[in-house]
Design an enzyme around this catalytic site. Structure first.
Site, PDB file in Angstrom:
ATOM      1  N   GLY A 177      38.539  50.923  37.648  1.00 37.26           N
ATOM      2  CA  GLY A 177      39.190  51.956  38.443  1.00 37.26           C
ATOM      3  C   GLY A 177      39.036  53.328  37.790  1.00 37.26           C
ATOM      4  O   GLY A 177      37.934  53.742  37.441  1.00 37.26           O
TER       5      GLY A 177
ATOM      6  N   ASP B 228      50.254  46.690  44.014  1.00 40.32           N
ATOM      7  CA  ASP B 228      49.441  47.761  44.540  1.00 40.32           C
ATOM      8  C   ASP B 228      49.620  48.914  43.565  1.00 40.32           C
ATOM      9  O   ASP B 228      50.711  49.135  43.041  1.00 40.32           O
ATOM     10  CB  ASP B 228      49.846  48.163  45.969  1.00 40.32           C
TER      11      ASP B 228
ATOM     12  N   LYS C 264      46.164  48.854  25.935  1.00 41.69           N
ATOM     13  CA  LYS C 264      46.321  49.306  27.328  1.00 41.69           C
ATOM     14  C   LYS C 264      47.499  48.584  28.001  1.00 41.69           C
ATOM     15  O   LYS C 264      48.339  49.207  28.651  1.00 41.69           O
ATOM     16  CB  LYS C 264      45.045  49.082  28.149  1.00 41.69           C
TER      17      LYS C 264
ATOM     18  N   THR D  61      45.805  38.352  44.577  1.00 42.93           N
ATOM     19  CA  THR D  61      44.738  39.355  44.531  1.00 42.93           C
ATOM     20  C   THR D  61      43.397  38.657  44.389  1.00 42.93           C
ATOM     21  O   THR D  61      43.313  37.585  43.792  1.00 42.93           O
ATOM     22  CB  THR D  61      44.916  40.338  43.355  1.00 42.93           C
ATOM     23  N   ASN D  62      42.373  39.281  44.951  1.00 48.14           N
ATOM     24  CA  ASN D  62      41.010  38.808  44.737  1.00 48.14           C
ATOM     25  C   ASN D  62      40.298  39.643  43.677  1.00 48.14           C
ATOM     26  O   ASN D  62      39.120  39.470  43.428  1.00 48.14           O
ATOM     27  CB  ASN D  62      40.221  38.886  46.060  1.00 48.14           C
ATOM     28  N   ASN D  63      41.030  40.570  43.066  1.00 56.23           N
ATOM     29  CA  ASN D  63      40.430  41.483  42.088  1.00 56.23           C
ATOM     30  C   ASN D  63      40.425  40.812  40.708  1.00 56.23           C
ATOM     31  O   ASN D  63      41.474  40.615  40.091  1.00 56.23           O
ATOM     32  CB  ASN D  63      41.256  42.773  42.085  1.00 56.23           C
TER      33      ASN D  63
ATOM     34  N   LYS E 110      42.191  42.607  37.826  1.00 53.97           N
ATOM     35  CA  LYS E 110      43.657  42.496  37.824  1.00 53.97           C
ATOM     36  C   LYS E 110      44.096  41.129  37.321  1.00 53.97           C
ATOM     37  O   LYS E 110      45.055  41.017  36.558  1.00 53.97           O
ATOM     38  CB  LYS E 110      44.211  42.712  39.241  1.00 53.97           C
TER      39      LYS E 110
END
Lengths: 198, 198
Positions: B156, B73, B178, B7-9, B12
């Protein structure tokens, strides 16, 4: 843990039972379709890959039973035939043909192929499916195709396949030895490893 | 074990790092794309399901690196919207829109929906891929969509989602809390359980 094996193939059921017994007695309560359904469930293997066909079977048996289910699809990849019969191994000589016809076709096609170019591998993909997850594990067994059938054990292409490092075909081995070496044995062992803490 | 997160996020990556540290310090050497590639790898998420998009990412990052890779995802399924935005959660308000626009769209659509019908669940699918196997694990977190944003943590839809059994939104919680409750936390924990004996 109840677990359903999604196959109508009695050879596969027997083999998986033997492997599970060796691996992890008492952990899984292995059910067969006959234990669960009144009628035979026949899944069309329309996938173009082993993964897809394994999924189709696991998905159908899980959907109809609600019991965590696994199913395998297995192919023999002959390198001189560019990986064929692969996903079509069970119907290499035509739909509804038997194992003997499939073996004959393989031997005929390899008739003029020298020993040095008869390498092949068996590959099993197992797909496990429950209400949430879907796991695919592969097991591979390298070896070669010999020129004439040998041995009366096993099924499918076992009597023409000699695994790497051995002289006997799968059909000349004890179930115990075959399960230790085989594609299906390796895939089941990997699945068991995953599921035992699941 | 070297493992690449596909992932590039950055959100995350941070979250998965926190979860893995809690779960199993030292067992995995978690690499990010920045550790492995000179250029950013951008995977188009053309799948119609979370499973498919998670696979596309894991497959691309694994193919390009040869390092066992996992990618997630994640979708928010709002029951009053028949499960939308689901697989389109990250681009609910349009391609290249930001999180704030997505949240606003969800709140606008639910404007007249009473408290009793605002249930929703976050779902994460993680796909793990190495040279042989492909594993999909799901994590689900049930909860509800509130009427106005609350809290500055998370990302998000976190600031409009209250998990079942709590009063705070994900964006009002510590990362630790969380991660314990969340869809992604559950999916990562399940993957870790599978991989630790792998």
């Amino acid at each position: 843990m109840k677990i359903l094996i999604g196959t109508n193939n009695a050879h596969k059921v027997r083999e998986v039972r033997q492997i599970l017994e060796t691996e992890l007695t008492g952990k899984f309560d292995l059910l067969t379709p006959a234990d669960v359904f009144d009628e035979e469930i026949d899944v069309e293997e329309t996938g173009l890959t082993l993964d897809k066909n394994a999924f189709l079977k696991a998905d159908e048996f899980f959907s109809k039973s609600g019991i965590p289910c696994f199913a395998d699809d297995t192919g023999l990849e002959i390198n001189a035939l560019h990986g064929h019969p692969g996903v079509r191994s069970a119907r290499f000589a035509g739909e509804d043909c038997d194992d003997a016809a499939n073996r004959k076709k393989a031997l005929d096609l390899l008739k003029d192929v020298p020993d040095s170019d008869r390498s092949a591998q068996f590959r099993t993909v197992i797909c496990f499916k429950d209400g949430t997850d879907t796991l695919y594990v592969h097991g591979v067994c390298p070896g070669k195709i010999i020129k004439e059938e040998r041995g009366g054990e096993g099924f499918g292409y076992d009597s023409i396949f000699v695994p790497e490092g051995y002289e006997q075909t799968f059909a000349q081995m004890s179930a115990e030895l075959k399960n230790k070496l085989s594609h299906r044995g390796k895939a089941v062992a990997k699945l068991v490893k995953i599921l035992k803490d699941y």
